[in-house]
Design a protein around this motif. Structure first.
Motif, PDB file in Angstrom:
ATOM      1  N   GLY A   1       0.836  -1.191   0.000  1.00 20.09           N
ATOM      2  CA  GLY A   1       0.000   0.000   0.000  1.00 20.09           C
ATOM      3  C   GLY A   1       0.871   1.240   0.000  1.00 20.09           C
ATOM      4  O   GLY A   1       1.933   1.264   0.633  1.00 20.09           O
ATOM      5  N   TYR A   2       0.440   2.253  -0.734  1.00 15.08           N
ATOM      6  CA  TYR A   2       1.173   3.516  -0.805  1.00 15.08           C
ATOM      7  C   TYR A   2       0.470   4.571   0.041  1.00 15.08           C
ATOM      8  O   TYR A   2      -0.739   4.774  -0.081  1.00 15.08           O
ATOM      9  N   VAL A   3       1.231   5.245   0.871  1.00 15.74           N
ATOM     10  CA  VAL A   3       0.732   6.354   1.679  1.00 15.74           C
ATOM     11  C   VAL A   3       0.989   7.615   0.868  1.00 15.74           C
ATOM     12  O   VAL A   3       2.137   7.935   0.560  1.00 15.74           O
ATOM     13  N   ILE A   4      -0.104   8.333   0.510  1.00 16.41           N
ATOM     14  CA  ILE A   4       0.023   9.440  -0.438  1.00 16.41           C
ATOM     15  C   ILE A   4      -0.298  10.811   0.168  1.00 16.41           C
ATOM     16  O   ILE A   4      -0.358  11.787  -0.554  1.00 16.41           O
ATOM     17  N   GLY A   5      -0.482  10.887   1.462  1.00 20.36           N
ATOM     18  CA  GLY A   5      -0.629  12.189   2.098  1.00 20.36           C
ATOM     19  C   GLY A   5      -2.005  12.462   2.651  1.00 20.36           C
ATOM     20  O   GLY A   5      -2.879  11.620   2.575  1.00 20.36           O
ATOM     21  N   GLY A   6      -2.155  13.605   3.163  1.00 21.86           N
ATOM     22  CA  GLY A   6      -1.313  14.747   3.374  1.00 21.86           C
ATOM     23  C   GLY A   6      -0.360  14.627   4.559  1.00 21.86           C
ATOM     24  O   GLY A   6      -0.036  13.548   5.039  1.00 21.86           O
ATOM     25  N   GLN A   7       0.035  15.803   5.025  1.00 14.63           N
ATOM     26  CA  GLN A   7       1.088  15.934   6.023  1.00 14.63           C
ATOM     27  C   GLN A   7       0.854  15.052   7.246  1.00 14.63           C
ATOM     28  O   GLN A   7       1.735  14.311   7.669  1.00 14.63           O
ATOM     29  N   SER A   8      -0.311  15.118   7.856  1.00 14.42           N
ATOM     30  CA  SER A   8      -0.557  14.357   9.090  1.00 14.42           C
ATOM     31  C   SER A   8      -0.609  12.858   8.819  1.00 14.42           C
ATOM     32  O   SER A   8      -0.229  12.057   9.681  1.00 14.42           O
ATOM     33  N   ILE A   9      -1.025  12.464   7.637  1.00  8.76           N
ATOM     34  CA  ILE A   9      -1.067  11.038   7.284  1.00  8.76           C
ATOM     35  C   ILE A   9       0.348  10.511   7.093  1.00  8.76           C
ATOM     36  O   ILE A   9       0.683   9.417   7.560  1.00  8.76           O
ATOM     37  N   TYR A  10       1.205  11.284   6.447  1.00  6.47           N
ATOM     38  CA  TYR A  10       2.615  10.871   6.340  1.00  6.47           C
ATOM     39  C   TYR A  10       3.207  10.672   7.739  1.00  6.47           C
ATOM     40  O   TYR A  10       3.866   9.676   8.006  1.00  6.47           O
TER      41      TYR A  10
END
Length: 165
Positions: free
Chosen positions: A95-104
């Motif tokens: 799975g790819y984590v694509i954002g935003g800031q808080s999700i990264y």
């Protein structure tokens, strides 16, 4: 076991956007991004999800504080790292984590790889990519005409089972 990978376009200032849009556009970067995430689930925050178009062949796993308030065909709404990892596992192994800031920032400790497009932009923006930390090392670099994609590996990712429920 699910492998999480971060992917982002990052300016020299660390900026990834202004909270509403990405203030730059590189066709080659968009193409390599879409090719990389196609066919995989993507972990994304609700605001980012609502503000972007879906990449063909992806399944959004949308992280929000109130997942029961949302319903969308071909998307899964979750509120925790564990639930997101379970949703990714239901769709595939990566799975790819694509954002935003808080999700990264939320998924950084659990990610095994990061693909960071180093863009020549010098703009200051309100949203930034988090510092990867000392557990991360560079394992590859692909040069394009205007930017480079740098691959990083987390030498000690946390198991998603260690994430708060």
């Amino acid at each position: 076991m699910v492998e999480l990978r971060l992917i982002a376009g990052v300016a020299r200032t660390g900026a990834i956007g202004d909270g509403e849009t990405i203030p730059w556009h590189y066709e080659e970067d968009e193409r390599q991004y879409k090719d990389r995430v196609a066919g995989h689930p993507v972990v994304v925050g609700r605001k980012t999800h609502q503000g972007m178009s879906r990449v063909r062949g992806t399944h959004p796993v949308v992280v929000t504080g109130s997942p029961d308030e949302y319903a969308e065909a071909d998307a899964t709404f979750v509120s925790t790292v564990r639930d997101a990892v379970d949703a990714v596992a239901a769709e595939g192994e990566v799975g790819y984590v694509i954002g935003g800031q808080s999700i990264y920032a939320m998924f950084l400790p659990y990610a095994e790889r990061a693909y960071v497009s180093e863009l020549p932009e010098r703009q200051v923006a309100s949203r930034v990519f988090p510092y990867l930390g000392t557990n991360w090392s560079v394992t590859g670099r692909h040069e394009y005409d205007q930017f480079a994609v740098v691959e990083h590996e987390n030498e000690a990712p946390l198991a998603p089972s260690e994430a708060p429920a």
